[in-house]
Enzyme design. Structure first.
Site, PDB file in Angstrom:
ATOM      1  N   GLU A 149      11.981 -35.874  42.103  1.00  0.00           N
ATOM      2  CA  GLU A 149      10.841 -36.212  42.951  1.00  0.00           C
ATOM      3  C   GLU A 149      11.152 -36.231  44.445  1.00  0.00           C
ATOM      4  O   GLU A 149      10.285 -35.915  45.251  1.00  0.00           O
ATOM      5  CB  GLU A 149      10.282 -37.586  42.540  1.00  0.00           C
ATOM      6  CG  GLU A 149       9.548 -37.609  41.217  1.00  0.00           C
ATOM      7  CD  GLU A 149       8.234 -36.851  41.265  1.00  0.00           C
ATOM      8  OE1 GLU A 149       7.478 -37.025  42.231  1.00  0.00           O
ATOM      9  OE2 GLU A 149       7.977 -36.071  40.331  1.00  0.00           O
ATOM     10  N   SER A 415     -14.635 -64.683  -5.972  1.00  0.00           N
ATOM     11  CA  SER A 415     -14.191 -65.923  -6.619  1.00  0.00           C
ATOM     12  C   SER A 415     -13.149 -66.681  -5.813  1.00  0.00           C
ATOM     13  O   SER A 415     -12.827 -67.827  -6.142  1.00  0.00           O
ATOM     14  CB  SER A 415     -13.636 -65.610  -8.007  1.00  0.00           C
ATOM     15  OG  SER A 415     -14.666 -65.128  -8.848  1.00  0.00           O
TER      16      SER A 415
END
Length: 743
Positions: A149, A415
């Site tokens: 960079e 249940s």
């Protein structure tokens, strides 16, 4: 003489001026000669050469003059251009705040969430990762970023004239903007202070801010700020978040090829993300490695090894079931401490090893059985006796679906809701030895059916719960009333709204796995309802405690003797009931549940140590195969998880100590002589295709019948048949006798 003079010839003369005394007559110049004289010819040649030399000298002076004029005007233009640029700088600089007010903004807060033993669960916040010092992170990361960079980062003053000129030349040659001339300092200035817009004003301000950053901060500080704030794609800001996102490790442990990949992402983070395009990310990483070698940062051997390293595999989204926990914690955080203003550390209650184990179990069962049983999702919640959530899996794969089925999905518990019905009955005076008749019963327009249409006649409540007999649960709801059952469920920990109708006996009102599991915790801890929580402590990075859960003042919600009865009954579910596959070498109890048409399968069970609930089903509510019940996949997942969770833990008994007064044996009915499991005369045969998957039909709320139960072991009050409608009895049947005596 006079005549001679008049008749004499006048000869022409050449090149001599006419004498004044001679009359003007015929004269011929040199140009009139047919053959010019040699003297004149040489003179003409000399004159021509002189003129030619002058012309050449004039032409030379013209070229030099043109170049000089070009340089002159270029210089003039440069001066005016400089003046114009200075004017722009002054103008746009004046639009900025005073330099005295410039300051690097604080990094967005990061919330670091750790497990009960300090292991990282997740980072949350805008950045997705905590800040890491330049000396703490892998040295390959800053080297790779500088190499690709801004290779003159350590020598320029915030602006790189050489790099800027190179970028301008490249852009002119290519005809479009292919390179940028911004330094790392300029990029940091843009990220810290400016909006991402392409204007002259923003570029001028970027330059001014870059110069200010270089003046105020060292190169190391600038690079550290940059690496902790820059975007690396896939929602990751900063090297720590990116390392966790792509490699599942800290930035401290990143290798050379991994550092090259991270540095390569900066050109186009979203496009080059390995989660989106692994091939492009790898290709770019190789360019970074070549740049590092060119700058002398790595050796040829290191380059060769890194080039041959396998490409990393990254999920398209954050993966791991622990992210369900992190999301839940982030939901609760503002209510505990308000607005988050700085970096925080959240100590959670989750055991990361148990979390991974739960996720593995859910995924394995779905991978092995999903296609043949039409099961695509599952959830698991495990809570200790203090209300601390130890594990929570919200789905099969967080990367594919972030919807948390454990805490957000409301499903019919079937249940698995029955324990609250039986608890309400026990609190109303029944005991596990109380007897009811298991037979087809009609309540209004609703007829609850047992699984596979099988009925057992006279049974104890303990047997009825262990075998999950629907008709008995419906009778108990009628005895105590739906409102009492709802109050009991809410008191235990259910938070959802419940419908006050008789079908609540079979779990038709929807709840989440988290709240249903939480409502079983009082059975495990002796009757206390703790606050369900995921967060143990919240501190700042400096150690200041902002919140701490002390677990004080846990209220009792059920009497100890009732807890003992319930545990005695629900133990039978694992011993010889519907959840025998869940049993292991610890005293345990629980309840299975299967909703209409097998859309949901549940098992919620507990020991004296942990309460764990498991759910399987499909997001679209489509039915699973009919053989998928709570006693199958949910019980297997529960068993697998609980065995591992209790490894090395001393065995403890369930709270309470109720003992049956009849030994579980049902004495014969004094009126009919029929006992448990004896054939029941005159009972209509149930339809062969009726089972638990078809037991939910539209019902209306029915007022409870009067109850007169002295809690004796042979006491057997039941609701009258056809409540709410005309009586349709058959003379001479056992139901006639039973119902007649109850009146």
């Amino acid at each position: 003489m006079a005549n001679r003079g008049q008749g004499s010839r006048i000869e022409p003369t050449f090149d001599s001026p006419a004498r004044a005394s001679e009359p003007s007559g015929l004269a011929v110049g040199e140009e009139d000669r047919v053959v010019p004289s040699s003297r004149k010819t040489s003179a003409r040649k000399k004159s021509s050469k002189a003129r030619s030399g002058k012309s050449r000298r004039k032409a030379g002076r013209g070229i030099l003059g043109g170049v000089s004029r070009l340089f002159y005007w270029c210089f003039v233009l440069m001066i005016w251009g400089g003046i114009a640029a200075a004017g722009l700088v002054v103008y746009y600089g004046a639009r900025m705040p005073s330099v005295a007010e410039w300051a690097v903004p604080d990094r967005p807060p990061n919330i670091k969430i750790v497990s009960v033993d300090g292991k990282l669960i997740a980072n949350r916040g805008m950045t997705g990762g905590e800040a890491v010092g330049l000396k703490e992170m892998s040295p390959y990361i800053p080297e790779a970023v500088v190499a690709i960079e801004d290779r003159r980062f350590y020598s320029h003053f915030g602006i790189d004239p050489i790099g800027l000129a190179r970028a301008m030349a490249s852009n002119l040659v290519s005809g479009h903007v292919s390179q940028g001339g911004s330094t790392l300092t300029q990029q940091l200035a843009k990220n810290l202070f400016l909006k991402p817009e392409r204007t002259i004003e923003r570029k001028v301000q970027e330059v001014l801010l870059a110069l200010w950053l270089e003046h105020k901060h060292s190169k190391a500080q600038i690079l550290e700020m940059y690496l902790n704030r820059v975007y690396f794609g896939s929602g990751a800001y900063g090297v720590e978040a990116a390392s966790r996102r792509y490699f599942g490790k800290s930035a401290k442990d990143v290798t050379l090829p991994e550092a090259a990949l991270l540095a390569g992402l900066l050109k186009a983070p979203s496009k080059l993300s390995p989660a989106r395009d692994p091939a492009a990310a790898t290709e770019r990483a190789q360019l970074v490695l070549a740049a590092m070698r060119s700058e002398g940062m790595i050796t040829a051997k290191e380059l060769k090894v890194a080039m041959n390293a396998p490409a990393p595999r990254a999920a398209s989204y954050w993966t791991g079931s622990e992210n369900y926990v992190a999301d839940k914690i982030m939901e609760e955080l503002p209510g505990l401490i308000g607005e988050v203003r700085g970096d925080l550390i959240v100590d959670s209650t989750v055991d990361l090893d148990l979390q991974k184990l739960a996720e593995k179990s859910i995924r394995r069962l779905i991978d092995d059985n999903g296609k043949k049983l039409n099961v695509s999702q599952g959830a698991l919640v495990s809570i200790d006796n203090t209300g601390a959530v130890r594990a929570m899996v919200g789905g099969y794969d967080y990367a594919n679906s972030q919807f948390d089925r454990a805490s957000e999905a409301k499903r019919q518990p079937g249940s698995a809701f029955k324990p609250f019905v039986y608890l309400a009955a026990l609190e109303a005076g029944r005991t596990p030895d109380s007897i009811r008749n298991d037979a087809p019963v009609k309540i209004g327009k609703w007829t609850p059916d047992n699984y596979h249409g099988k009925y057992y006649g006279r049974v104890t409540l303990a047997t009825a719960l262990a075998k999950s007999l629907n008709s008995i649960a419906a009778q108990l709801v009628m005895e105590v009333g739906p409102e009492t059952v709802i109050e009991t469920a809410h008191r235990m920990g259910v938070e959802s709204d419940l419908q006050a109708n008789t079908s609540i006996a079979l779990g038709t009102s929807e709840v989440t796995p988290l709240e249903l599991t939480a409502a079983y915790v009082p059975f495990a801890n002796g009757g206390y309802k703790p606050e369900i929580h995921f967060i143990k402590r919240i501190t700042t990075t400096s150690g200041e405690v902002l919140y701490e859960n002390s677990h004080n003042n846990i209220p009792r919600v059920v009497r100890p003797e009732i807890i003992g009865m319930m545990n005695a009954m629900m133990r039978q579910t694992l011993e010889d009931g519907t959840a025998t596959k869940a049993a292991f070498n610890w005293p345990a109890a629980g309840k299975t549940g299967t909703s209409q048409k097998s859309r949901d399968a549940w098992f919620v069970g507990y020991t004296a140590n942990l309460t764990t609930g498991v759910w399987f089903g499909n997001d679209d509510g489509s039915p699973m195969k009919k053989n998928v019940t709570g006693g199958a996949m949910p019980a297997l997942a529960w068993h697998e998880f609980m065995v591992a969770a209790h490894k090395g833990v001393p065995v403890a008994q369930l709270p309470g100590g109720w003992t049956s007064t009849t030994g579980g044996v049902v004495p014969p009915d004094p009126l009919t002589g029929v006992g448990e499991d004896d054939p029941v005369a005159s009972l209509p045969d149930p339809p062969a295709d009726v089972g638990i998957s078809d037991h939910v039909q539209p019902v209306r709320s029915v007022a409870p019948a009067p109850v007169t139960d002295e809690t004796a072991s042979i006491d057997r009050p039941v609701p009258p048949a056809d409540v709410g409608g005309p009586r349709k009895t058959r003379k001479g049947s056992i139901l006639d006798v039973i119902f007649g005596n109850e009146r």
